[in-house]
Write a protein that holds these residues in place. Structure first.
Motif, mmCIF file in Angstrom:
data_model
loop_
_atom_site.group_PDB
_atom_site.id
_atom_site.type_symbol
_atom_site.label_atom_id
_atom_site.label_comp_id
_atom_site.label_asym_id
_atom_site.label_seq_id
_atom_site.Cartn_x
_atom_site.Cartn_y
_atom_site.Cartn_z
ATOM 1 N N ILE A 93 33.191 31.305 38.682
ATOM 2 C CA ILE A 93 34.505 30.795 38.299
ATOM 3 C C ILE A 93 34.501 29.264 38.159
ATOM 4 N N PRO A 94 33.894 28.514 39.103
ATOM 5 C CA PRO A 94 33.857 27.050 38.916
ATOM 6 C C PRO A 94 33.150 26.633 37.628
ATOM 7 N N ASP A 95 32.102 27.393 37.231
ATOM 8 C CA ASP A 95 31.369 27.070 36.006
ATOM 9 C C ASP A 95 32.001 27.693 34.766
ATOM 10 N N ASN A 96 33.014 28.540 34.970
ATOM 11 C CA ASN A 96 33.742 29.150 33.855
ATOM 12 C C ASN A 96 32.819 29.980 32.958
ATOM 13 N N GLY A 97 31.872 30.682 33.576
ATOM 14 C CA GLY A 97 30.961 31.498 32.773
ATOM 15 C C GLY A 97 29.907 32.175 33.631
ATOM 16 N N ARG A 98 29.049 32.923 32.984
ATOM 17 C CA ARG A 98 28.002 33.643 33.690
ATOM 18 C C ARG A 98 26.930 32.699 34.207
ATOM 19 N N ALA A 99 26.449 33.009 35.411
ATOM 20 C CA ALA A 99 25.447 32.164 36.050
ATOM 21 C C ALA A 99 24.170 32.939 36.323
ATOM 22 N N GLY A 100 23.939 34.012 35.581
ATOM 23 C CA GLY A 100 22.732 34.814 35.763
ATOM 24 C C GLY A 100 23.075 36.290 35.861
ATOM 25 N N TRP A 147 50.913 35.700 48.294
ATOM 26 C CA TRP A 147 50.418 34.839 49.369
ATOM 27 C C TRP A 147 48.926 35.029 49.570
ATOM 28 N N ARG A 148 48.462 36.276 49.554
ATOM 29 C CA ARG A 148 47.023 36.538 49.694
ATOM 30 C C ARG A 148 46.244 35.895 48.549
ATOM 31 N N ARG A 149 46.761 36.032 47.345
ATOM 32 C CA ARG A 149 46.085 35.486 46.171
ATOM 33 C C ARG A 149 46.003 33.971 46.245
ATOM 34 N N PHE A 150 47.106 33.329 46.623
ATOM 35 C CA PHE A 150 47.124 31.866 46.684
ATOM 36 C C PHE A 150 46.147 31.349 47.728
ATOM 37 N N ARG A 151 46.134 31.955 48.926
ATOM 38 C CA ARG A 151 45.200 31.526 49.978
ATOM 39 C C ARG A 151 43.761 31.676 49.526
ATOM 40 N N ARG A 155 41.172 28.572 48.822
ATOM 41 C CA ARG A 155 39.965 28.558 49.647
ATOM 42 C C ARG A 155 38.703 28.499 48.791
ATOM 43 N N GLU A 156 38.713 29.240 47.678
ATOM 44 C CA GLU A 156 37.528 29.306 46.825
ATOM 45 C C GLU A 156 37.523 28.235 45.743
ATOM 46 N N GLY A 157 38.557 27.416 45.682
ATOM 47 C CA GLY A 157 38.611 26.342 44.699
ATOM 48 C C GLY A 157 38.575 26.839 43.270
ATOM 49 N N ARG A 158 39.296 27.926 42.998
ATOM 50 C CA ARG A 158 39.189 28.545 41.680
ATOM 51 C C ARG A 158 39.797 27.679 40.573
ATOM 52 N N LYS A 159 40.954 27.110 40.844
ATOM 53 C CA LYS A 159 41.630 26.253 39.864
ATOM 54 C C LYS A 159 42.404 25.201 40.649
ATOM 55 N N SER A 160 43.054 24.284 39.909
ATOM 56 C CA SER A 160 43.881 23.273 40.580
ATOM 57 C C SER A 160 45.092 23.949 41.222
ATOM 58 N N VAL A 161 45.625 23.326 42.267
ATOM 59 C CA VAL A 161 46.770 23.909 42.977
ATOM 60 C C VAL A 161 47.985 24.078 42.061
ATOM 61 N N ARG A 167 50.553 30.179 37.981
ATOM 62 C CA ARG A 167 50.033 31.531 37.744
ATOM 63 C C ARG A 167 50.569 32.496 38.794
ATOM 64 N N GLY A 168 50.613 32.029 40.039
ATOM 65 C CA GLY A 168 51.077 32.893 41.117
ATOM 66 C C GLY A 168 52.514 33.354 40.924
ATOM 67 N N LEU A 169 53.392 32.446 40.510
ATOM 68 C CA LEU A 169 54.780 32.815 40.274
ATOM 69 C C LEU A 169 54.895 33.791 39.108
ATOM 70 N N ARG A 170 54.115 33.549 38.059
ATOM 71 C CA ARG A 170 54.147 34.451 36.901
ATOM 72 C C ARG A 170 53.682 35.848 37.280
ATOM 73 N N LEU A 171 52.584 35.925 38.051
ATOM 74 C CA LEU A 171 52.057 37.228 38.442
ATOM 75 C C LEU A 171 52.962 37.944 39.438
ATOM 76 N N MET A 172 53.615 37.185 40.322
ATOM 77 C CA MET A 172 54.523 37.818 41.278
ATOM 78 C C MET A 172 55.695 38.481 40.547
ATOM 79 N N ARG A 173 56.226 37.798 39.530
ATOM 80 C CA ARG A 173 57.321 38.387 38.756
ATOM 81 C C ARG A 173 56.856 39.615 37.968
ATOM 82 N N ALA A 174 55.578 39.604 37.562
ATOM 83 C CA ALA A 174 55.060 40.683 36.714
ATOM 84 C C ALA A 174 54.434 41.824 37.505
#
Length: 211
Positions: A93-100, A147-151, A155-161, A167-174
């Protein structure tokens, strides 16, 4: 007779585990003790021109099935069911692509879990080809999932806060709509506890062709 998925003898079955992002799929799959195929590793690379975009111009829609290589995922499931092993990608995810890639082996397991937010997209095809052991969708309260998704994502540094909050608000509504779609595609919606029991039941059974 040709050697196709329709006439080969299965040596295992796939348990397709879907649910909204953050619903607990990875944790449940790990606790099952079965081999796990991580379907999120079949995401397209970040520079793939076919990636779908959010309608508000906010970038790639990583929650759309169009952001994912469904055919490659299905090919890996077939290989595991019939051969007990498959070469699968490793996505960064940090590299935004396959790593092997890595070799996933079942080591004689009667079932394996294929988990990811797009798992339900493969239910009907796996059932038609005789690959399916069960198809489950984890269902929680939307606020719990969010809440689980955000934590996890922080923790994994997937994207900026700020991105994660939007994204979290959009997914919670959906979320209820996401679960409804996965049920429509053939998954059974249930709690993690019930899903664990159903996964264990598949793990105790050999494919009918081998009994």
């Amino acid at each position: 007779m040709s050697d196709t998925p329709l006439n080969r003898r299965p040596i295992s079955r796939v348990i397709l585990l879907s649910g909204p992002s953050g619903s607990g799929k990875s944790s449940l799959a790990e606790r099952s003790g079965l081999p796990v195929l991580q379907l999120d590793d079949f995401y397209k690379d970040g520079d793939d021109p076919t990636l779908p975009q959010l309608p508000d111009g906010g970038g790639t829609d990583w929650d759309s099935p169009l952001s994912w290589h469904a055919e490659q995922a299905l090919a890996a499931i077939r290989a595991l069911v019939f051969e007990g092993r498959a070469e699968v990608p490793v996505y960064s995810i940090p590299d935004n692509g396959r790593a092997g890639s890595r070799l996933l082996e079942l080591d004689g397991a009667a079932g394996f879990v294929a988990e990811g937010i797009f798992a339900a997209e493969l239910v009907r095809r796996c059932a038609a080809e005789g690959l399916l052991g069960d198809a489950l969708c984890l269902r929680n309260k939307p606020a719990t999932t969010a809440w689980r998704r955000f934590r996890r994502d922080v923790r994994e540094g997937r994207k900026s806060v700020p991105y994660l909050v939007r994204r979290g608000l959009r997914l919670m509504r959906a979320e209820r709509g996401i679960v409804a779609r996965q049920v429509e595609l053939g998954s059974y919606a249930c709690s993690g506890l019930e899903a664990g029991r159903r996964i264990a039941a598949v793990a105790r059974q050999l494919p009918a062709e081998l009994v």
